[in-house]
Design an enzyme around this catalytic site. Structure first.
Site, short mmCIF file in Angstrom:
data_model
loop_
_atom_site.label_atom_id
_atom_site.label_comp_id
_atom_site.label_asym_id
_atom_site.label_seq_id
_atom_site.Cartn_x
_atom_site.Cartn_y
_atom_site.Cartn_z
N ASP A 7 41.46 50.46 44.37
CA ASP A 7 41.99 50.32 45.77
C ASP A 7 41.68 49.14 46.44
OD1 ASP A 7 42.73 53.10 45.39
OD2 ASP A 7 40.81 53.78 46.31
N ASP A 9 41.96 44.58 46.85
CA ASP A 9 42.48 43.55 46.15
C ASP A 9 41.79 42.22 46.55
OD1 ASP A 9 44.66 45.01 44.87
OD2 ASP A 9 45.87 44.95 46.66
N LYS A 147 33.63 35.37 64.25
CA LYS A 147 34.23 36.55 63.79
C LYS A 147 34.07 37.90 64.61
CE LYS A 147 31.61 36.04 60.06
NZ LYS A 147 30.98 36.36 58.73
N ASP A 172 25.92 41.01 56.96
CA ASP A 172 24.75 41.49 57.49
C ASP A 172 25.00 41.76 58.98
OD1 ASP A 172 24.89 38.73 57.56
OD2 ASP A 172 22.86 39.01 58.22
#
Length: 222
Positions: A7, A9, A147, A172
Site C-alpha cells: 500500500d 509507494d 514542515k 520524530d
C-alpha cells in the site's frame, strides 16, 4: 506495528532524530554552543545556556529556528564551523542504512524531507554518505516554509508528485507529524528514542518506531 508495503509507494524520512542520531544536535545546541558563546563573551556557561534557550524559543516552529545562517548572525558565531568541531558525534540510528537499502531493492521512492539548513545537510552527508541511498533530498529552506506549515507539503507534492494515501512519513517531531496528517498523508510513524543518549520518549499520538529493523519484517518488504 503493522504496515502493508503493498500500500506504500513513497517513503518520506526526516533526518535528525529519524535516520540520524539526534545526540549530535542535542549536544551541540545545549552544551557546545553555550560553551563557545560563553568563551567569546566572557560569561558563565549556565548564564549563557538560559539566555540562548530563551532566544531560540522565540523562533521555535519557524524557518529561522532551523537556519544556521540566522543563528550565526544572531550569536555572532560561525555555527557551521562549531558543528564541525564535534562532527564525530554524527551517526546513523540503528538499522537506518539497512532500511534505506531494502527500500531501494523494493523500488520504493525514498525522499529525505528535513527542516535542517542545507549547510547542515551537506555536513552530515559528507560524513555518513546517506545521500547515496536516497532518491530525493528536500530541505524546507528550499521552499521557504518549515514542515510545520501546510505550504511546505503542497510544494513538496508539486515537486516529487507523490500520492499522500500511498505515502509513509517518519519523523520524530509531533508538530511536524500533525502537519503531515492534516495534509492527508496516510501512514505516519514517530520515533521512540531520537537521541540515543536520552531516555525513550513518552507515548505519542502516532505509532512509535523503536528500530527500523521492525519495518523490514513487515508484509511486502521482508
Amino acid at each position: 506495528m503493522t504496515l502493508n508495503w503493498r500500500d506504500i509507494d513513497t517513503v518520506l524520512l526526516d533526518m535528525d532524530g529519524t535516520l540520524l542520531d539526534l545526540h549530535f544536535d542535542t549536544f551541540f545546541w545545549l552544551q557546545h554552543l553555550p560553551k563557545r558563546y560563553a568563551e567569546q563573551n566572557n560569561m558563565s556557561v549556565e548564564q549563557v545556556a538560559k539566555q540562548l534557550a530563551r532566544r531560540m524559543d522565540d523562533f521555535q516552529g519557524t524557518l529561522n529556528w532551523y537556519c544556521t545562517d540566522f543563528w550565526s548572525e544572531e550569536f555572532d558565531l560561525d555555527i557551521l564551523a562549531l558543528k564541525q568541531e564535534i562532527d564525530h558525534l554524527i551517526g546513523y540510528r540503528p538499522h537506518a542504512l539497512s532500511f534505506l537499502e531494502v527500500l531501494g531493492t523494493h523500488n520504493k521512492q525514498r525522499v529525505l524531507v528535513t527542516n535542517a539548513h542545507r549547510d547542515s545537510v551537506d555536513l552530515k552527508f559528507a560524513l555518513t554518505g546517506i545521500d547515496a541511498h536516497l532518491d530525493s533530498v528536500i530541505s524546507s529552506h528550499d521552499y521557504g516554509q518549515p514542515k510545520e506549515d501546510q505550504r511546505f507539503w503542497r510544494q513538496l507534492q508539486e515537486n516529487i508528485n507523490f500520492d499522500p494515501k500511498r505515502t509513509l512519513f517518519i519523523d520524530d517531531s509531533e508538530p511536524v507529524l500533525r502537519s503531515a496528517e492534516k495534509f492527508g498523508i496516510a501512514h505516519l510513524l514517530s520515533i521512540e528514542q531520537p537521541d540515543s543518549q536520552n531516555a525513550r520518549r513518552q507515548p505519542s499520538n502516532f505509532p512509535m518506531l523503536d528500530s527500523f529493523a521492525h519495518l523490514m519484517t513487515s508484509e511486502g518488504l521482508a
